[in-house]
Design a protein around this motif. Structure first.
Motif, short mmCIF file in Angstrom:
data_model
loop_
_atom_site.label_atom_id
_atom_site.label_comp_id
_atom_site.label_asym_id
_atom_site.label_seq_id
_atom_site.Cartn_x
_atom_site.Cartn_y
_atom_site.Cartn_z
N SER A 347 0.89 -1.17 0.00
CA SER A 347 0.00 0.00 0.00
C SER A 347 0.92 1.21 0.00
CB SER A 347 -0.92 0.00 1.22
OG SER A 347 -0.17 -0.10 2.42
N VAL A 348 1.59 1.42 -1.13
CA VAL A 348 2.68 2.39 -1.21
C VAL A 348 2.20 3.80 -0.90
CG1 VAL A 348 4.49 3.36 -2.66
CG2 VAL A 348 3.88 0.94 -2.88
N LEU A 349 1.11 4.23 -1.52
CA LEU A 349 0.64 5.59 -1.27
C LEU A 349 0.25 5.76 0.19
CD1 LEU A 349 -0.08 8.39 -2.31
CD2 LEU A 349 -2.36 7.52 -2.88
N GLY A 350 -0.43 4.78 0.76
CA GLY A 350 -0.81 4.85 2.17
C GLY A 350 0.40 4.92 3.08
N ASP A 351 1.45 4.17 2.77
CA ASP A 351 2.66 4.18 3.58
C ASP A 351 3.40 5.51 3.46
OD1 ASP A 351 2.08 1.63 4.37
OD2 ASP A 351 3.55 0.66 3.05
N LEU A 352 3.52 6.01 2.23
CA LEU A 352 4.22 7.28 2.02
C LEU A 352 3.52 8.42 2.74
CD1 LEU A 352 5.07 7.12 -1.81
CD2 LEU A 352 6.66 6.82 0.10
N SER A 353 2.18 8.40 2.71
CA SER A 353 1.41 9.52 3.26
C SER A 353 0.85 9.20 4.64
CB SER A 353 0.27 9.88 2.30
OG SER A 353 -0.54 8.75 2.03
N TYR A 354 1.48 8.30 5.35
CA TYR A 354 1.00 7.81 6.65
C TYR A 354 0.65 8.95 7.60
CZ TYR A 354 1.35 5.60 11.28
OH TYR A 354 1.12 5.17 12.56
N GLY A 355 1.49 9.97 7.70
CA GLY A 355 1.26 11.06 8.65
C GLY A 355 0.79 12.35 8.02
N ILE A 356 0.28 12.28 6.79
CA ILE A 356 -0.05 13.50 6.04
C ILE A 356 -1.19 14.28 6.66
CG2 ILE A 356 -1.71 12.47 4.46
CD1 ILE A 356 -0.42 14.02 2.19
N ASP A 357 -2.07 13.62 7.41
CA ASP A 357 -3.22 14.32 8.00
C ASP A 357 -2.79 15.38 8.99
OD1 ASP A 357 -5.63 13.14 6.84
OD2 ASP A 357 -4.94 11.28 7.74
#
Length: 644
Positions: A347-357
């Motif tokens: 889940s590459v996008l989810g992992d890269l943006s893990y803390g984006i919120d």
């Protein structure tokens, strides 16, 4: 990479050992877990064959801790995980395996703690350590166990990112940025921040939900890069790509429209490409070969690569894409982090943006972006922000769904995992949301009601619309299913729909090709230039010969004789997974009657956000509550290495 943080856990985990008097079950075999459905046949066979090859262990005398770990690693990969975490499995085995059962099975080979399990793996000829990887079938990184190839894929991504973090930021023309965003908003204009951020970096990620203006944002980003390049007398080679043909066609259409509204010269607009291709076409998929034409030895000929719908991109594809990037090339990733993860592993996008919120940057980077954009970003500076946070921007304002939009409110509630808010939305009188709970005793899908959505399509078929118009009519409505099997699965629903159409005279024979038959390819066919997920409509050509027409990324259509297609399925209904990258005016999402592990908030959120004008949910309140509170979790090392 430093794996000492995980290795340090072993001391604390060492205390959590099996009791010395634990029962010993000498009859345990991996086939026991296969019979329960926890393992597949291939999971057991591959580790047993490897163990026999290196003469390690004897399955007849009971499977060792290495066999168990290897079989579980393979099974988890099949479920989309990049690795397994031994410490997690030690505390929480996969569904179908009792905790005592797991620990007893491990105890048979002398393993009574996570540390001992890791030590057994370290001593195996089948395992190498992450600090000194050799070509052995498995790799142990702290308490994470990988299959060798997938560890290499993950390292490719991490090494690439590490290299990008060390590149000095590029200059950005603040005046040109202001020209592209002339209107001052009361709140932070995250589209403007995203453009400034991505224009400064060789690698960037722009994420946002439906209607947040992702393609508008990246079109302005490309305009900025093109205009700056033209001012320097240079020509940028820009490529656009997406995982599927449908997503590539949507990206082409979106950028073409967004270009028209740019407050820049026609010369700049003409220099912005709008033709997108699939990732397979871009990388050069070759018939009968697993490798792509473009790789590290033969990189892509480009300066900028924009990839849309990145949530659909699995780890192997991302690694191969990175491998094909030229050293000077910029990579811009675009997608909705909250959608379903890729069908394959990772889940590459989810992992890269893990803390984006959390929307934070390192303080000096927040200052740089504030100076470029004129936006007040002081509150988003955080000294502890990791390097990856610099590359991320989240678009938060939806311009598609207003305050009265039920779809917008429902998607927001689902994404938040708030089951009470989800049910309130479904029970409210929104004009664009409908909930159909199953009737008492209902065991089959209401095919007659579901089929009504295709009335316009069959009328268009009867009138022999040209293929472009017919394709547009077909794309207005779509039935989505959560599962493949069962009464509410895609296979049964499609069969029942075809039978329903036959009974009403719209189809002469559902078992052969007929005008209006809609199919989806289920396998890549590089020889035909078609790929898994491409949709074709069967209609006669000018000589009245039936052909299956596929839309190309440039909007044109290719008609093939049905005999040339080998692997496909009817697509009046499709799974939510297959719908990613597509949007429809009306969507009907069909849930099964019984619980399923695939029912998660990401699946329902993805289904909801495929709808632009009308969304209907068929399912019970109990299953909706359960799905809303269930998140997809996929194991990988990316989150730990990038965020912790």
């Amino acid at each position: 990479m430093d794996f000492s943080n995980q290795l340090g856990l072993l001391d604390s985990l060492n205390e959590k050992t099996l009791e010395e008097n634990s029962p010993v079950v000498t009859s345990f075999s991996l086939s026991d877990w296969q019979a329960k459905g926890v393992l597949r046949a291939i999971d057991c066979q591959w580790i047993e064959q490897l163990a026999q090859h290196v003469k390690e262990g004897n399955p007849d005398q009971g499977h060792s801790a290495v066999h168990i770990a290897g079989a579980l690693c393979s099974a988890y990969l099949g479920a989309g995980h990049i690795c397994i975490d031994l410490a997690t499995i030690w505390q929480r085995p996969p569904e179908g395996i009792d905790l005592d059962e797991l620990r007893t099975a491990l105890g048979n080979s002398g393993v009574k703690s996570v540390a001992a399990w890791c030590e057994a793996l370290q001593a195996s000829r089948l395992v190498s350590l992450a600090e000194s990887v050799t070509e052995r079938p498995m790799v142990l990184a702290g308490t994470r166990l990988y299959l060798y190839r997938y560890f290499q894929y993950e390292q490719q991504v991490l090494n690439y990112l590490e290299g990008q973090f060390s590149v000095a930021p590029f200059a950005v023309d603040a005046g040109l940025l202001a020209q592209l965003f002339p209107n001052q908003a009361e709140e932070v204009d995250w589209q403007k921040v995203a453009v400034a951020n991505a224009a400064s970096l060789p690698f960037s990620v722009v994420s946002g939900g439906p209607g947040t203006g992702k393609t508008t944002t990246v079109t302005r980003l490309l305009a900025l890069l093109v205009a700056q390049s033209m001012a320097e007398g240079k020509v940028l080679r820009i490529e656009l790509a997406a995982p599927t043909g449908k997503a590539a066609a949507r990206l082409t259409e979106s950028i073409s429209k967004a270009k028209a509204d740019l407050p820049l010269s026609d010369e700049v607009k003409l220099a912005i490409p709008e033709q997108a291709s699939t990732l397979h076409r871009l990388l050069g998929s070759e018939f009968g070969r697993s490798r792509f034409k473009h790789n590290k030895e033969n990189p892509l000929h480009l300066d900028v690569l924009l990839v849309d719908e990145v949530s659909m991109v699995d780890l192997p594809m991302m690694a191969k894409l990175i491998d094909a990037m030229p050293p000077h090339g910029r990579l811009i990733l675009l997608g909705d982090k909250d959608q379903l993860a890729s069908v394959e592993a990772g889940s590459v996008l989810g992992d890269l943006s893990y803390g984006i919120d959390n929307v934070y940057f390192q303080p000096e980077w927040a200052d740089r972006l504030a100076n470029l954009t004129g936006e007040n970003l002081a509150q988003f500076g955080n000294p502890s922000a990791p390097p990856i946070s610099r590359a991320l921007t989240l678009l938060r304002t939806s311009y598609r769904f207003d305050a009265n939009s039920g779809i917008g409110h429902l998607a927001k509630a689902m994404n938040a995992g708030d089951s009470q808010a989800v049910l309130r939305c479904l029970q409210s009188n929104y004009a664009d949301v409908e909930w159909r709970a199953p009737e008492e005793g209902q065991t089959k899908a209401d095919i007659a009601t579901l089929a009504k959505g295709y009335d316009d399509y069959w009328e268009a078929v009867r009138q022999n619309f040209d293929i472009a118009k017919l394709y547009e009519v077909f794309s207005r409505y779509q039935i989505l299913t959560a599962v493949r099997q069962g009464e509410f699965g895609v296979e049964k629903v499609n069969a029942q729909l075809e039978q329903y159409f036959y009974q009403r005279g719209r189809v002469k024979d559902p078992h052969v090709w007929y005008p209006g038959k809609a199919v989806m390819l289920t396998r890549n066919d590089a020889a035909l230039g078609l790929f898994n997920g491409d949709i074709g409509l069967c209609m006669p050509d000018e000589f009245q010969r039936l052909r299956v027409w596929f839309m190309q990324p440039d909007g044109s259509f290719t008609g093939l004789l049905p005999s040339r297609l080998s692997e496909f399925e009817v697509v009046f209904a499709m799974t939510v997974h297959k719908s990613q990258g597509s949007e429809f005016d009306q969507v009907a999402l069909l849930l099964p009657m019984t619980p399923s592990p695939v029912l998660t908030k990401e699946l329902l959120y993805t289904g909801i956000t495929r709808a632009k004008k009308m969304f209907t949910l068929w399912g019970s309140s109990g299953l909706i509550r359960a799905a809303t509170s269930t998140r997809i979790q996929r194991y990988s090392g990316l989150v730990d290495e990038l965020w912790h």
